[in-house]
Design an enzyme around this catalytic site. Structure first.
Site, PDB file in Angstrom:
ATOM      1  N   ARG A  37     -18.007  44.716  24.679  1.00  0.00           N
ATOM      2  CA  ARG A  37     -17.659  43.770  23.611  1.00  0.00           C
ATOM      3  C   ARG A  37     -18.678  42.635  23.488  1.00  0.00           C
ATOM      4  NH1 ARG A  37     -13.708  39.447  22.476  1.00  0.00           N
ATOM      5  NH2 ARG A  37     -12.710  39.873  20.464  1.00  0.00           N
ATOM      6  N   ILE A  63     -14.062  38.549  14.818  1.00  0.00           N
ATOM      7  CA  ILE A  63     -13.854  39.732  15.653  1.00  0.00           C
ATOM      8  C   ILE A  63     -12.469  39.527  16.254  1.00  0.00           C
ATOM      9  CG2 ILE A  63     -15.113  38.667  17.602  1.00  0.00           C
ATOM     10  CD1 ILE A  63     -15.810  41.535  18.525  1.00  0.00           C
ATOM     11  N   SER A  64     -11.595  40.491  16.042  1.00  0.00           N
ATOM     12  CA  SER A  64     -10.188  40.312  16.377  1.00  0.00           C
ATOM     13  C   SER A  64      -9.968  40.087  17.868  1.00  0.00           C
ATOM     14  CB  SER A  64      -9.368  41.533  15.932  1.00  0.00           C
ATOM     15  OG  SER A  64      -9.292  41.603  14.534  1.00  0.00           O
ATOM     16  N   GLN A  65      -8.875  39.393  18.164  1.00  0.00           N
ATOM     17  CA  GLN A  65      -8.439  39.211  19.546  1.00  0.00           C
ATOM     18  C   GLN A  65      -8.228  40.593  20.178  1.00  0.00           C
ATOM     19  OE1 GLN A  65      -4.715  37.189  19.709  1.00  0.00           O
ATOM     20  NE2 GLN A  65      -4.543  37.257  21.927  1.00  0.00           N
ATOM     21  N   PRO A  66      -8.725  40.815  21.402  1.00  0.00           N
ATOM     22  CA  PRO A  66      -8.553  42.121  22.050  1.00  0.00           C
ATOM     23  C   PRO A  66      -7.112  42.613  22.075  1.00  0.00           C
ATOM     24  CG  PRO A  66     -10.165  40.846  23.251  1.00  0.00           C
ATOM     25  CD  PRO A  66      -9.605  39.937  22.196  1.00  0.00           C
TER      26      PRO A  66
END
Length: 215
Positions: A37, A63-66
């Protein structure tokens, strides 16, 4: 693209955090454990790469939260060879997860500059989804139908075009609500006339742009 022992160690901690937060699909966790990532981040922000939070990538996108990526991926119940449409390519991270899960991925991005950047970048990592630029709220009719559809932006309502482009037995995972908070929905198309809706937790996504999104 360096992926050092330090990066791998940070990634293992993140995956354990996702497990602790309730993600149970080991295939999803394994896929996310393989994707570096940190390569989506500029060097100055590397310490943010393995924190469980969203991060700006420009053009009003993140970028989205995992955890969000894991949650949506788990709801999709991806099977090897599934044909999946992703609405909102963004950084491309979610598309990489879907590719790792063995899906055939079609991904569309509204922001032209972001589309161009991600279209060039992902193949360098070894991921080659089918990239499209345009209004994702209308889906991609030319390549329909799809086994699964995932929307990675908050919609004011469920776009009818997306349900129409689903295979019978397929599902749409989409956050629906206002500009601040959305409920995660999974809509399963049991027949042309029967859609089964499941409602999950609240999330906060950037707005879905387009004709059937936020104008």
């Amino acid at each position: 693209m360096e992926d050092s022992y330090k990066h791998q160690g940070m990634r293992r901690k993140l995956i354990q955090k996702l497990r602790d937060k309730g993600i149970e699909d080991e295939r999803v966790l394994s896929a996310m454990g393989k994707i570096p990532r940190h390569v989506f981040f500029e060097n100055a922000f590397l310490e943010h790469a393995y924190q469980d939070k969203a991060f700006p990538i420009g053009h009003g996108q993140t970028i989205s939260q995992p955890y969000t990526v894991a949650f949506q991926s788990e709801l999709l119940e991806v099977k090897q060879g599934d044909k999946i449409l992703e609405i909102g390519t963004g950084s491309g991270y979610q598309a990489c997860v879907l590719c790792e899960l063995g899906a055939r991925v079609y991904t569309i991005e509204y922001q032209k500059d972001l589309y161009e950047r991600t279209r060039r970048f992902l193949p360098q990592m070894g991921y080659k989804p089918h990239f499209f630029s345009g209004d994702g709220s209308k889906g991609i009719l030319a390549h329909a139908p799809y086994d699964k559809i995932i929307v990675t932006a908050g919609a004011p309502s469920v776009p009818s075009a997306l349900l129409e482009q689903l295979n019978i037995g397929g599902c749409l995972v989409i956050p629906v609500g206002d500009n601040q908070i959305q409920q995660m929905l999974r809509l399963t198309k049991e027949s042309e006339k029967k859609i089964v809706k499941e409602v999950f937790s609240n999330f906060s996504f950037v707005p879905l742009k387009g004709e059937q999104g936020w104008q």
